[in-house]
Write a protein that holds these residues in place. Structure first.
Motif, PDB file in Angstrom:
ATOM      1  N   ARG A  30      12.752   6.455  -1.660  1.00 36.51           N
ATOM      2  CA  ARG A  30      11.983   7.791  -1.919  1.00 36.51           C
ATOM      3  C   ARG A  30      10.122   7.376  -1.390  1.00 36.51           C
ATOM      4  NH1 ARG A  30      11.019   9.389  -6.167  1.00 36.51           N
ATOM      5  NH2 ARG A  30      11.659   7.932  -7.362  1.00 36.51           N
ATOM      6  N   TYR A  31      10.006   6.399  -1.203  1.00 26.63           N
ATOM      7  CA  TYR A  31       8.536   5.979  -0.804  1.00 26.63           C
ATOM      8  C   TYR A  31       7.669   6.028  -1.887  1.00 26.63           C
ATOM      9  CZ  TYR A  31      10.524   7.013   3.776  1.00 26.63           C
ATOM     10  OH  TYR A  31      11.761   7.014   4.763  1.00 26.63           O
ATOM     11  N   ALA A  32       8.336   5.851  -3.174  1.00 29.76           N
ATOM     12  CA  ALA A  32       7.843   5.884  -4.377  1.00 29.76           C
ATOM     13  C   ALA A  32       7.308   4.458  -4.828  1.00 29.76           C
ATOM     14  CB  ALA A  32       8.526   6.663  -5.436  1.00 29.76           C
ATOM     15  N   PHE A  33       6.214   4.048  -4.146  1.00 30.53           N
ATOM     16  CA  PHE A  33       5.916   2.581  -4.313  1.00 30.53           C
ATOM     17  C   PHE A  33       5.349   2.211  -5.784  1.00 30.53           C
ATOM     18  CE2 PHE A  33       4.876   3.542   0.217  1.00 30.53           C
ATOM     19  CZ  PHE A  33       5.912   2.804   0.720  1.00 30.53           C
ATOM     20  N   GLN A  34       4.808   3.125  -6.345  1.00 27.70           N
ATOM     21  CA  GLN A  34       4.227   3.172  -7.732  1.00 27.70           C
ATOM     22  C   GLN A  34       5.365   2.927  -8.617  1.00 27.70           C
ATOM     23  OE1 GLN A  34       2.459   6.470  -9.778  1.00 27.70           O
ATOM     24  NE2 GLN A  34       0.769   5.139 -10.349  1.00 27.70           N
ATOM     25  N   ASP A  35       6.357   4.095  -8.599  1.00 30.50           N
ATOM     26  CA  ASP A  35       7.544   3.714  -9.621  1.00 30.50           C
ATOM     27  C   ASP A  35       8.204   2.601  -9.404  1.00 30.50           C
ATOM     28  OD1 ASP A  35       6.779   6.215 -10.130  1.00 30.50           O
ATOM     29  OD2 ASP A  35       8.107   7.363  -9.154  1.00 30.50           O
ATOM     30  N   ALA A  36       8.208   1.834  -8.182  1.00 26.24           N
ATOM     31  CA  ALA A  36       9.287   0.848  -7.792  1.00 26.24           C
ATOM     32  C   ALA A  36       8.543  -0.326  -8.361  1.00 26.24           C
ATOM     33  CB  ALA A  36       9.439   0.573  -6.376  1.00 26.24           C
ATOM     34  N   LEU A  37       7.138  -0.248  -8.277  1.00 28.33           N
ATOM     35  CA  LEU A  37       6.524  -1.462  -8.973  1.00 28.33           C
ATOM     36  C   LEU A  37       6.339  -1.446 -10.444  1.00 28.33           C
ATOM     37  CD1 LEU A  37       3.465  -1.492  -6.494  1.00 28.33           C
ATOM     38  CD2 LEU A  37       5.113  -3.446  -6.926  1.00 28.33           C
ATOM     39  N   ALA A  38       6.375  -0.112 -11.164  1.00 25.94           N
ATOM     40  CA  ALA A  38       6.197  -0.067 -12.468  1.00 25.94           C
ATOM     41  C   ALA A  38       7.731  -0.373 -13.108  1.00 25.94           C
ATOM     42  CB  ALA A  38       6.369   1.616 -12.804  1.00 25.94           C
ATOM     43  N   GLU A  39       8.968  -0.311 -12.424  1.00 25.61           N
ATOM     44  CA  GLU A  39      10.037  -0.864 -12.856  1.00 25.61           C
ATOM     45  C   GLU A  39      10.045  -2.356 -13.026  1.00 25.61           C
ATOM     46  OE1 GLU A  39      12.650   0.568 -14.005  1.00 25.61           O
ATOM     47  OE2 GLU A  39      12.250   2.627 -13.412  1.00 25.61           O
ATOM     48  N   VAL A  40       9.620  -3.142 -11.921  1.00 24.37           N
ATOM     49  CA  VAL A  40       9.450  -4.448 -11.692  1.00 24.37           C
ATOM     50  C   VAL A  40       8.450  -4.828 -12.958  1.00 24.37           C
ATOM     51  CG1 VAL A  40       8.353  -6.684 -10.567  1.00 24.37           C
ATOM     52  CG2 VAL A  40       9.687  -4.753  -9.231  1.00 24.37           C
ATOM     53  N   LEU A  99      -3.456  -0.933  -4.634  1.00 25.03           N
ATOM     54  CA  LEU A  99      -3.439   0.128  -3.748  1.00 25.03           C
ATOM     55  C   LEU A  99      -1.965   0.891  -3.953  1.00 25.03           C
ATOM     56  CD1 LEU A  99      -5.269  -0.594  -0.361  1.00 25.03           C
ATOM     57  CD2 LEU A  99      -6.005   0.760  -2.105  1.00 25.03           C
ATOM     58  N   LEU A 100      -1.143   0.275  -3.992  1.00 25.20           N
ATOM     59  CA  LEU A 100       0.278   0.867  -4.102  1.00 25.20           C
ATOM     60  C   LEU A 100       0.639   0.946  -5.575  1.00 25.20           C
ATOM     61  CD1 LEU A 100       1.847  -0.613  -0.920  1.00 25.20           C
ATOM     62  CD2 LEU A 100       0.865   1.637  -1.178  1.00 25.20           C
ATOM     63  N   ARG A 101       0.148   0.125  -6.549  1.00 28.18           N
ATOM     64  CA  ARG A 101       0.552   0.108  -7.814  1.00 28.18           C
ATOM     65  C   ARG A 101      -0.209   1.305  -8.583  1.00 28.18           C
ATOM     66  NH1 ARG A 101       2.939   0.111 -12.789  1.00 28.18           N
ATOM     67  NH2 ARG A 101       2.343  -1.422 -14.126  1.00 28.18           N
ATOM     68  N   THR A 102      -1.305   1.605  -8.311  1.00 26.67           N
ATOM     69  CA  THR A 102      -2.205   2.563  -8.938  1.00 26.67           C
ATOM     70  C   THR A 102      -2.217   3.955  -8.610  1.00 26.67           C
ATOM     71  OG1 THR A 102      -3.916   1.004  -9.122  1.00 26.67           O
ATOM     72  CG2 THR A 102      -4.696   2.849  -9.562  1.00 26.67           C
ATOM     73  N   PHE A 103      -1.727   4.372  -7.379  1.00 23.43           N
ATOM     74  CA  PHE A 103      -1.827   5.722  -6.894  1.00 23.43           C
ATOM     75  C   PHE A 103      -0.696   6.061  -6.241  1.00 23.43           C
ATOM     76  CE2 PHE A 103      -5.820   3.614  -5.523  1.00 23.43           C
ATOM     77  CZ  PHE A 103      -6.635   3.938  -6.379  1.00 23.43           C
ATOM     78  N   PRO A 104       0.096   7.362  -6.999  1.00 23.57           N
ATOM     79  CA  PRO A 104       1.320   7.712  -6.284  1.00 23.57           C
ATOM     80  C   PRO A 104       0.953   8.323  -4.989  1.00 23.57           C
ATOM     81  CG  PRO A 104       0.705   8.837  -8.462  1.00 23.57           C
ATOM     82  CD  PRO A 104      -0.518   8.041  -8.058  1.00 23.57           C
ATOM     83  N   PHE A 105       1.766   7.583  -4.242  1.00 25.31           N
ATOM     84  CA  PHE A 105       1.866   7.924  -2.676  1.00 25.31           C
ATOM     85  C   PHE A 105       1.583   9.085  -2.103  1.00 25.31           C
ATOM     86  CE2 PHE A 105       3.242   7.153   1.732  1.00 25.31           C
ATOM     87  CZ  PHE A 105       2.156   6.258   2.377  1.00 25.31           C
ATOM     88  N   GLY A 106       2.270  10.235  -2.635  1.00 24.31           N
ATOM     89  CA  GLY A 106       2.153  11.435  -2.134  1.00 24.31           C
ATOM     90  C   GLY A 106       0.827  12.212  -2.690  1.00 24.31           C
TER      91      GLY A 106
END
Length: 656
Positions: free
Chosen positions: A406-416, A328-335
């Protein structure tokens, strides 16, 4: 003295839907990941969620079910597979759960309403306009889109009743200033929508009480009025902390909220109505409202009324809770909106979790076991090949933190997962299997390679913990990470893992999914769940007496159009239909269905009738035929449905 690190995050309180879907979990999983992240950083976190249990649509649904509204919401909130069960399934770590039927909340809302009334910000009047029952929203004619609710697209009903109003117009300018000149509302795209669509056209005073139903917080100084559900619902964020009640005492500590996570369909309530009411109460405003997007299915928002729901229980049972949370948080930009599909879920599991992360853990622990009997030696030998991986791993926490803030969960996971991908590439570059051919010469170098892989995995595991807490505990156990190696601080320090770590190859954290088999099983499970959810229905027993074909053929079934329909005087059951049967002359049929249909809603409908029955007198009127209908018993109550046909079929067409 250092400022106390505290963080207050909320989700909206959810309407107790009798069919929960994956969209219900999206916002709460995001809030849970944020709460876990902040706790990991050392914050004292208050994470609130709950249920919004008042309103006309709940009263109506309870009546349809033959139970009280309280029984209705109790079943859905605390019953099997209710909201509490769903939060447990999704491993939601909320600190508090509020129900708007809780006594302390009801009493506090009454005091809040009276305070705004005493201030002069609430006054009595009469509401005349449009009301969307599903959204529980009031609209003016100009706000409707094609005559329908601008939020959900469904029909609005005319509403006229005595009501109290909140002077929302009084706060139009300060709310507009708040939206335009601060970061109160994000993403920024939501600001223009609120200002241009609602404030600039003229912010009208808001109807804040109802008299047409009773299921709500009573206005204690004016019996017959109940508080509008959105006033009741919004103040939960403060009553759950102890505002105007003795249940809790956390208001001074945690208010104002750091962030409200809400779906974009309720941004208007949270970014315009909510701050205006807080201004009226002279209370601090929340620091931020973040309006996330929808999960879409087949191009439309998931909705029980549209029949396009996805069952989180089926998905979690099939793939695991952590995999579902991660997806849910890896695939979709939260906003933004995101298109959900089972295919994309399976692809994410196979690519990110099974191939990349799972394979990294499995290969590394297996090689340590094979080459070093499960425990690394202390000897080390570095190489230029190490530099890029170590640099990426060492700088990962800082990049990750920037996105999370920034609540950018997708971007945080992308860095990992950039670092995880780099670690897998590092295996190919260093070729441990080749080094192992000469352990005497290459043992120290091979141990360094293994340590670098384990330490990189550890750092990534720490940062993935808010998203997949149970799986990361298993990962830490497999790589031999001690408790001190699993902390936020340790994620910024290369070398926290013991130099002589003793990993153990365990079960695959994320087994690869057979796509075709999984899709087939999901379809079968969804169909089984759909059938199981059907209400218990009793049908009339079949008639055992046989009717010969020639006798049946004597019955003349025809298509008829309803020209007019009126109640029959002195009869509680009969409706009198004036029908076009295609002959050019009106046909009159009386039918005992008044308890099932309103006359006006049948005018213009295309029905089926048997027209060669002999006329019979009913309440002094001739009835020339009989309309066809279906009858069954549901939950002990008889239900009747007229057989309605496609309007394109002409009157008089023969049914055969």
């Amino acid at each position: 003295m250092a400022e106390e690190k505290k963080f207050y995050i909320t989700t909206p309180i959810y309407y107790p839907s009798d069919k929960l879907h994956i969209g219900h979990t999206y916002c709460t999983v995001a809030a849970d990941a944020m709460a876990r992240y902040k706790r990991m950083q050392g914050y004292d976190v208050m994470f609130l969620t709950g249920t919004d249990e008042h309103g006309q649509k709940i009263e109506d649904k309870a009546k349809d079910a033959g139970i009280t509204p309280q029984q209705f919401v109790d079943n859905i909130v605390a019953g099997p597979k209710g909201i509490l069960d769903l939060w447990k399934l999704m491993n939601i770590s909320n600190d508090r759960f509020i129900r708007t039927t809780d006594d302390y909340h009801v009493a506090a809302v009454q005091k809040i309403f009276k305070k705004m009334y005493d201030k002069g910000d609430i006054y009595k009047g009469k509401y005349v306009g449009k009301y969307c029952k599903p959204c529980e929203s009031f609209w003016t004619e100009s706000q409707l889109v094609d005559g329908k609710c601008p939020d959900c697209g469904r029909e609005c009903q005319d509403a006229e009743e005595e009501a109290y109003f909140f002077r929302l117009s009084k706060y139009a300018k300060p709310v507009q200033d708040l939206l335009e000149n601060t970061d109160f509302l994000e993403p920024r795209s939501r600001v223009n929508e609120m200002v241009n669509n609602f404030i600039k056209p003229g912010l009208e005073d808001l109807c804040v009480s109802r008299t047409s139903f009773t299921w709500g917080v009573p206005v204690d100084f004016d019996p017959g009025h109940v508080v509008y559900v959105w006033v009741d619902a919004l103040f939960n964020y403060t009553t759950a902390l102890g505002l105007l009640n003795d249940k809790y005492s956390d208001y001074d500590k945690f208010w104002p909220a750091d962030v409200h996570f809400v779906g974009k369909e309720i941004v208007r309530f949270h970014s315009i109505i909510w701050p205006a009411m807080l201004m009226s109460m002279e209370m601090p405003l929340p620091k931020k409202v973040y309006g996330h997007g929808w999960l879409l299915l087949d191009g439309g928002k998931m909705s029980k009324s549209k029949g396009n729901v996805v069952d989180p229980y089926i998905l979690a049972e099939k793939f695991g809770t952590d995999a579902l949370r991660f997806f849910l948080l890896r695939t979709f930009p939260f906003g933004s909106d995101g298109n959900f599909s089972n295919e994309s879920l399976i692809s994410t599991i196979n690519v990110d979790l099974a191939n990349d992360l799972g394979n990294l853990v499995s290969r590394t622990t297996a090689m340590v076991g094979k080459y070093f009997d499960g425990k690394l030696p202390a000897d080390r030998q570095s190489d230029a090949l190490d530099t890029e991986l170590l640099q990426q791993a060492a700088s990962l926490r800082e990049k990750y933190e920037g996105h999370m803030e920034r609540y950018a969960f997708q971007d945080a996971l992308a860095e990992v997962f950039k670092v995880i991908a780099r670690a897998n590439k590092y295996i190919d570059e260093t070729a441990p299997w080749a080094l192992a051919r000469d352990m005497e010469a290459n043992g120290a170098r091979l141990a360094t390679v293994m340590y670098n892989l384990l330490e990189t995995t550890r750092i990534c595991g720490v940062l993935l913990t808010p998203f997949m807490p149970e799986s990361m505990d298993k990962l830490f156990d497999q790589i031999g990470a001690c408790a001190a190696c699993r902390t936020w601080d340790s994620a910024a320090v290369w070398g926290s893992l013991s130099a002589t770590a003793a990993p153990t190859k365990g079960e695959n954290l994320f087994p690869r999914v057979d796509v075709e088999q999984a899709l087939t099983e999901l379809e079968a499970a969804a169909e089984a769940a759909r059938k199981a959810a059907l209400p218990p229905i009793e049908v009339e027993p079949f008639v055992e007496e046989r009717v010969d074909f020639d006798t049946f053929c004597k019955s003349d079934f025809r298509v008829v159009k309803v020209k007019n329909c009126v109640p029959v005087k002195k009869s509680a059951k009969l409706l009198c239909f004036t029908l076009d049967d295609g002959t050019g002359e009106d046909r009159q049929i009386l039918s005992g269905i008044a308890q099932y249909y309103k006359p006006e809603e049948l005018i213009g409908k295309t029905l089926a009738a048997i027209v060669n029955l002999p006329p019979r007198k009913m309440m002094g009127k001739d009835s020339c035929g009989m309309l066809l209908s279906a009858v069954h018993t549901e939950h002990g109550e008889e239900k009747l449905h007229l057989v309605m046909l496609n309007d394109a079929i002409p009157a008089g067409a023969k049914l055969c």
